[in-house]
Design an enzyme around this catalytic site. Structure first.
Site, PDB file in Angstrom:
ATOM      1  N   ALA A   1      41.109  22.929  42.881  1.00 46.94           N
ATOM      2  CA  ALA A   1      40.922  23.347  41.488  1.00 46.94           C
ATOM      3  C   ALA A   1      39.645  24.161  41.332  1.00 46.94           C
ATOM      4  O   ALA A   1      38.548  23.604  41.233  1.00 46.94           O
ATOM      5  CB  ALA A   1      40.892  22.113  40.589  1.00 46.94           C
TER       6      ALA A   1
ATOM      7  N   GLY B   1      42.883  29.944  53.278  1.00 49.54           N
ATOM      8  CA  GLY B   1      43.948  29.989  52.273  1.00 49.54           C
ATOM      9  C   GLY B   1      44.652  31.334  52.264  1.00 49.54           C
ATOM     10  O   GLY B   1      45.879  31.411  52.184  1.00 49.54           O
TER      11      GLY B   1
ATOM     12  N   GLU C   1      45.165  33.085  44.921  1.00 46.52           N
ATOM     13  CA  GLU C   1      44.137  33.112  45.985  1.00 46.52           C
ATOM     14  C   GLU C   1      43.420  34.462  46.037  1.00 46.52           C
ATOM     15  O   GLU C   1      43.058  34.955  47.099  1.00 46.52           O
ATOM     16  CB  GLU C   1      44.735  32.684  47.330  1.00 46.52           C
ATOM     17  CG  GLU C   1      45.240  31.253  47.216  1.00 46.52           C
ATOM     18  CD  GLU C   1      45.175  30.415  48.453  1.00 46.52           C
ATOM     19  OE1 GLU C   1      44.500  30.800  49.399  1.00 46.52           O
ATOM     20  OE2 GLU C   1      45.810  29.338  48.435  1.00 46.52           O
TER      21      GLU C   1
ATOM     22  N   THR D   1      43.544  38.157  43.474  1.00 49.28           N
ATOM     23  CA  THR D   1      44.510  39.256  43.255  1.00 49.28           C
ATOM     24  C   THR D   1      44.311  40.344  44.324  1.00 49.28           C
ATOM     25  O   THR D   1      43.285  40.361  45.028  1.00 49.28           O
ATOM     26  CB  THR D   1      44.284  39.892  41.870  1.00 49.28           C
ATOM     27  OG1 THR D   1      42.957  40.444  41.846  1.00 49.28           O
ATOM     28  CG2 THR D   1      44.443  38.889  40.734  1.00 49.28           C
TER      29      THR D   1
END
Ligand code: CAA
Ligand code: FAD
Length: 389
Positions: free
Chosen positions: A129, A250, A371, A373
């Site tokens: 988060a 990620g 993750e 733009t």
């Protein structure tokens, strides 16, 4: 169809992982993906099943119940799952790349025992988060605030867009620990290990999304949430830096996800082009259609090659921040382009839900958004390549 096995150099172990992922996807994911998409249904039993395979601890050390694999093996498995359903893949990618990596790198032995081991085994699902309603690309502008109160922190605020937030047992959240009077921008943010049992933790609105509908995306609200001080992860004030570091993992995961979506669309297009006849011949015989397939295959192959090279360099200890952004940028734009071409090859049938390509197109779009733009990836790459010697 293009021989996928033939163009990826794999060790025997990697081949076995790909076969396991393929078999799992064929049995537990692909047959249900269209229905889950229609119903916006997250299938909770997948967490335990993926956990049993070790797919929720792929990069983690064996001492914490992980498989201790290299990044390429993990990304190959993720591509297979994404080719079956991108929603399942994003759950797997966030879990493996973000909360578990942050805990593994920065957790105390006690935090790892308590949280990392059950995450690695799939007994708990992980979430990450960072974003808030008013702070997405400008991530260090978050406002969620923690105030110290004895041995606890009292947290107020909301996090937006949290993947798997409905079912997560562990959420690594970035929260301000500086004061409104002395803001320290990116250095005033700390990482906390949150669990849904904390008093004042609430799961809020679930987004009604264009694609990725079987992956729940929710707001989390913290209302005077009392968080014990030993839930801070790593050093105070380092949460933003840790988050940025974990986004390097990620972004590789999202690239693999995008490649999986693109490959599924390509394979569907090849099959359809051989079946569909117009002017008395399969449309695959037309050079205009073959050129599209050629470009689709070329871009997918390039995206995958770039990803595997970056993953291998990362495992060897290289800093690959800008390259990870390149992989995510190129793979997500490839997925968007390839899924658009796939719909074109299907003609009118591509535009209806009877065939899977419209779903691939809807799922692909968000890989250009989350993750970071495509514009944010260009910022990261631009800063790296334009810096003077
Ligand atoms: N590693 C280590 N440190 C890093 C770093 C990295 N990869 N990236 C930045 N930092 C450090 C910088 O060095 C800097 O430190 P100093 O002040 O000491 O120099 C500090 O962090 C602040 O960095 P910047 O000045 O570069 O920060 P910025 O405000 O200009 O923002 C940005 C940079 C690239 C735009 C960044 O804010 C960003 O990545 N935004 C996008 C956020 C994002 O990707 N969110 C994803 C949420 S998760 C998600 O979406 C999950 C899902 O899809 C399923
Ligand atoms: P904004 O930042 O408001 O951007 C709007 C537009 O402005 C974009 O085109 C952007 O590129 C452009 N823009 C902004 N700044 C610049 C600039 N400096 N230069 C050029 N263009 C710029 N977040 C989490 O923390 N955890 C999650 O699990 C998570 N899961 C998500 C799942 C889904 C399905 C979605 C849609 C989002 C998720 N996110 C998650 C949030 C995601 O990371 C953000 O949506 C993303 O970072 C963009 O932020 P934003 O939506 O606020 O857009």
């Amino acid at each position: 169809p293009l021989s996928y096995q033939g163009i990826v150099a794999m060790t025997e172990e990697q081949q076995a992982i790909v076969e396991t992922a393929k078999a799992f996807a064929a049995e537990h994911v692909r047959p249900f993906a269209a229905q889950w998409d229609r119903d916006a249904h997250f299938e909770p039993s997948l967490v335990g099943k993926l956990g049993e395979l070790g797919f929720l601890g792929m990069l983690l050390p064996e001492e914490f119940g992980g498989l201790g694999l290299d990044a390429k093996s993990y990304l190959l498995a993720l591509e297979e799952i994404a080719a079956a359903d991108a929603s399942v893949a994003v759950m797997m990618s966030v879990h493996n790349s973000l909360p578990t990596q942050m805990l593994n790198t920065h957790g105390t032995p006690e935090q790892k025992r308590r949280f990392l081991t059950p995450l690695a085994k799939g007994e708990l699902l992980g979430a990450f988060a960072l974003s808030e309603a008013d702070a997405g690309s400008d991530a260090s502008a978050i406002r969620c605030q923690a105030v110290r109160d004895g041995n606890d922190w009292i947290v107020n605020g909301s996090k937006a867009w949290i993947t798997s937030g409905t079912h997560a047992g562990v959420i690594i959240a970035m929260i301000r620990t500086d004061t409104p009077e002395a803001r320290r921008k990116s250095k005033g943010i700390s990482a906390f290990i949150l669990t849904p049992d904390l008093p004042g933790f609430h799961v809020g609105k679930k987004e009604d999304k264009m694609g990725m509908r079987a992956s729940p995306t929710v707001t989390l609200t913290f209302d005077n949430m009392r968080v014990p001080a030993d839930r801070m992860l790593g050093a105070e004030g380092m949460g933003f830096i840790y988050a940025m570091q974990s986004l390097v993992h990620g972004r590789l995961g999202i690239a693999a996800q995008a490649i999986g979506i693109a490959r599924a669309a390509f394979e569907a297009a090849v099959a359809y082009a051989n079946e569909r006849k117009q002017f008395g011949t399969p449309i695959a015989e037309f050079q205009g259609v073959q050129f599209k397939l050629a470009d689709m295959a070329t871009r997918i192959t390039a995206a995958r090659a770039m990803l595997h090279e970056t993953a291998t360099a990362k495992d060897a200890g290289a800093e690959v921040d800008a390259q990870a952004s390149m992989c995510k940028l190129f793979a997500s734009e490839t997925a968007m382009w390839v899924t658009t071409q796939a719909i074109q090859i299907f003609g009118g049938y591509g535009y209806v839900k009877e065939y899977p390509v419209e779903k691939y197109f809807r799922d692909a779009k968000v890989t250009e958004i989350y993750e970071g733009t495509s514009e944010v990836q260009r910022i990261v790459i631009g800063r790296a390549v334009s810096a003077g010697a």
